[in-house]
Design an enzyme around this catalytic site. Structure first.
Site, PDB file in Angstrom:
ATOM      1  N   ASP A  69      41.919  31.451  32.733  1.00 13.86           N
ATOM      2  CA  ASP A  69      42.429  32.288  33.833  1.00 13.86           C
ATOM      3  C   ASP A  69      43.416  31.537  34.728  1.00 13.86           C
ATOM      4  OD1 ASP A  69      40.937  34.413  32.938  1.00 13.86           O
ATOM      5  OD2 ASP A  69      39.280  34.079  34.327  1.00 13.86           O
TER       6      ASP A  69
ATOM      7  N   SER B  63      34.960  33.764  23.779  1.00 17.41           N
ATOM      8  CA  SER B  63      35.034  34.745  24.862  1.00 17.41           C
ATOM      9  C   SER B  63      33.655  34.942  25.479  1.00 17.41           C
ATOM     10  CB  SER B  63      35.558  36.079  24.335  1.00 17.41           C
ATOM     11  OG  SER B  63      35.134  37.131  25.174  1.00 17.41           O
TER      12      SER B  63
ATOM     13  N   LYS C 197      44.713  40.046  28.517  1.00 16.34           N
ATOM     14  CA  LYS C 197      44.135  39.981  29.872  1.00 16.34           C
ATOM     15  C   LYS C 197      44.639  41.185  30.684  1.00 16.34           C
ATOM     16  CE  LYS C 197      41.825  36.252  29.101  1.00 16.34           C
ATOM     17  NZ  LYS C 197      40.363  36.328  28.998  1.00 16.34           N
TER      18      LYS C 197
HETATM   19  C1  S3P Z   1      35.103  36.282  32.101  1.00 12.29           C
HETATM   20  C2  S3P Z   1      35.494  35.815  30.874  1.00 12.29           C
HETATM   21  C3  S3P Z   1      36.893  35.576  30.504  1.00 12.29           C
HETATM   22  C4  S3P Z   1      37.802  35.544  31.727  1.00 12.29           C
HETATM   23  C5  S3P Z   1      37.500  36.662  32.689  1.00 12.29           C
HETATM   24  C6  S3P Z   1      36.061  36.564  33.169  1.00 12.29           C
HETATM   25  C7  S3P Z   1      33.662  36.486  32.357  1.00 12.29           C
HETATM   26  O1  S3P Z   1      37.335  36.596  29.640  1.00 12.29           O
HETATM   27  O2  S3P Z   1      39.165  35.597  31.343  1.00 12.29           O
HETATM   28  O3  S3P Z   1      38.346  36.609  33.809  1.00 12.29           O
HETATM   29  O4  S3P Z   1      33.258  36.637  33.533  1.00 12.29           O
HETATM   30  O5  S3P Z   1      32.892  36.481  31.397  1.00 12.29           O
HETATM   31  P1  S3P Z   1      37.110  36.532  28.037  1.00 12.29           P
HETATM   32  O6  S3P Z   1      35.669  36.580  27.753  1.00 12.29           O
HETATM   33  O7  S3P Z   1      37.821  37.758  27.501  1.00 12.29           O
HETATM   34  O8  S3P Z   1      37.756  35.253  27.600  1.00 12.29           O
END
Ligand code: S3P
Length: 429
Positions: free
Chosen positions: A315, A167, A342
């Site tokens: 995403d 993440s 999400k």
């Molecule tokens: C993001 C990380 C992702 C993604 C989100 C944007 C970011 O989430 O799904 O839309 O900008 O760091 P996660 O870190 O929870 O996977």
């Protein structure tokens, strides 16, 4: 608000998509913590990124704009943020919340963050846990898991964090807190997530290194303001790419799209499914690779999406499920349990909404099985306040028989203001 989608024959034309959401957030945050001016171009005027701007303005950072995608941040330095006089509102944005928590963890003041109904239901213990280990104090519902969350920051100690999930939000929160810790802070992930924070920290002058799945940062760097041109968001381009891919005879060119290798899994999958994917005019833009992408539509085949590919297209899964519904054969998506946390539970909401079109789709604990190739019938869909569900279902409606209505479409500008205009501009009826 309702969005009505009428079927189209195909999509044709060229356009550029709005700026990348992840990079826009980080440009404001690092610009605020740097010394000097950070000028941002092609900033995403989406609600999520505007929430980030508002939070930093509330902490005393002078920010001009954004107007028409241009923004000037007058950096206040690592120690220059001021205690906000009111609750910080992150709106719908998980990125604003989690990255901001990392920064707030290092501040010698008290702040409270909240957000909309969807955000108040999303797990925050994944960041408050490691940040508390570094020395920050949190107070929130469900054992510091749910917003609203009060944060009392201060001087932090570095940690070496082994993240249970890939993440970028967890990784970035810890790295941003690591700016305020004497010595080296590191994060190791099971698979590498998007690396925009690492790239941008380096561009601002931080001492950061990457080795395998581990990122290590030295605390208290001198960050210097810079000029950033934000690449087009591949996650927004995804909706137009899949729309072109499922409609035979389509040919769409999207200009200046970010091609970061931690984000471009969709292109691999579309190629595998049989869509025409041409990458033109590859270049570098402020430490990020960018290119024009030409997609041609045709008959698609099913595929399997799992393993290390998942973080590279996390995403894009809602719209990839739509591609799978139009593809011949059975597509399996696995190892994607993160979808449940999400903006909506995307395993459940994708399955529920695609079923309404007549799609044969099954929910798994960590993904979806889609038996594609049957024709889709237009229907009335719910967005669940999730921008990517609203846009994915709009794309499904383009190739369906009859009209589709998306209820709750007012969430689309969270990430893609102008989505409907872009569709109209490319549509051939
Ligand atoms: C993001 C990380 C992702 C993604 C989100 C944007 C970011 O989430 O799904 O839309 O900008 O760091 P996660 O870190 O929870 O996977």
């Amino acid at each position: 608000m309702k969005l009505t989608i009428n079927p189209v024959k195909k999509l044709r034309g060229t356009l550029s998509v709005p700026g990348d959401k992840s990079i826009s957030h980080r440009a404001v945050m690092l610009g605020a913590l740097a010394r000097g001016i950070t000028e941002v171009d092609h900033f995403l005027m989406g609600e999520d990124c505007l929430a980030t701007v508002a939070c930093f303005k509330a902490m005393g950072v002078p920010i001009e704009g954004p107007v028409a995608g241009r923004l000037r941040v007058h950096g206040v330095g690592l120690q220059g943020l001021r205690e906000p006089a009111d609750v910080l509102d992150a709106g719908n944005s998980g990125t604003t919340t989690r990255l901001l928590m990392g920064i707030l963890a290092g501040q010698p003041f008290c702040s409270v963050i909240t957000g909309d109904q969807s955000l108040r239901g999303r797990p925050m213990a994944r960041v408050t846990g490691p940040l508390a280990e570094m020395g920050a104090v949190f107070l929130g519902r469900d054992h510091n898991n749910l917003l609203p969350m009060a944060v009392r920051g201060g001087r932090l100690k570095p940690i070496h964090y082994q993240s249970p999930v890939a993440s970028a939000q967890i990784k970035s929160a810890i790295l941003l807190a690591g700016l305020y810790a004497e010595g080296e802070t590191s994060v190791t992930e099971p698979t590498r997530s998007r690396d925009h924070t690492e790239r941008m920290l380096q561009a601002f002058g931080a001492d950061i290194r990457v080795s395998g799945n581990t990122v290590t940062l030295k605390g208290f760097p001198e960050l210097k303001g810079l000029k950033i041109t934000v690449p087009g968001d591949i996650s927004s381009a995804a909706f137009l790419m899949v729309a072109a891919a499922i409609l035979p005879g389509s040919e769409v060119t999207l200009q200046g799209v970010g091609m970061n290798p931690t984000r471009d899994g969709l292109l691999d999958v579309l190629k595998q499914m049989g869509a025409g994917v041409e990458i033109i005019n590859e270049r570098q833009q402020g430490g990020e690779p960018v290119a024009d992408i030409k997609i041609s539509g045709g008959k698609l085949q099913s595929t399997k999406i799992a393993g290390p590919l998942i973080p590279r297209l996390i995403d894009e899964i809602p719209v990839l499920a739509v591609a799978a519904a139009y593809a011949e054969g059975t597509t399996e998506i696995r190892d994607a349990a993160e979808l449940k946390v999400k903006e909506s539970n995307r395993i459940a909401t994708v399955a529920r909404e695609l079923k309404k079109f007549g799609v044969d789709i099954e929910e798994l604990p960590d993904g979806l099985v889609i038996r594609g190739g049957k024709s889709l019938t237009g229907t009335t869909c719910q967005s669940y306040g999730d921008h990517r569900i609203a846009m994915a279902m709009a794309v499904a409606g383009l190739g369906a028989k009859g009209q589709t209505v998306i209820e709750g479409a007012q969430c689309i500008p969270v990430s893609f203001p102008g989505f409907n205009d872009a569709l109209k501009l490319l549509s051939v009826e």
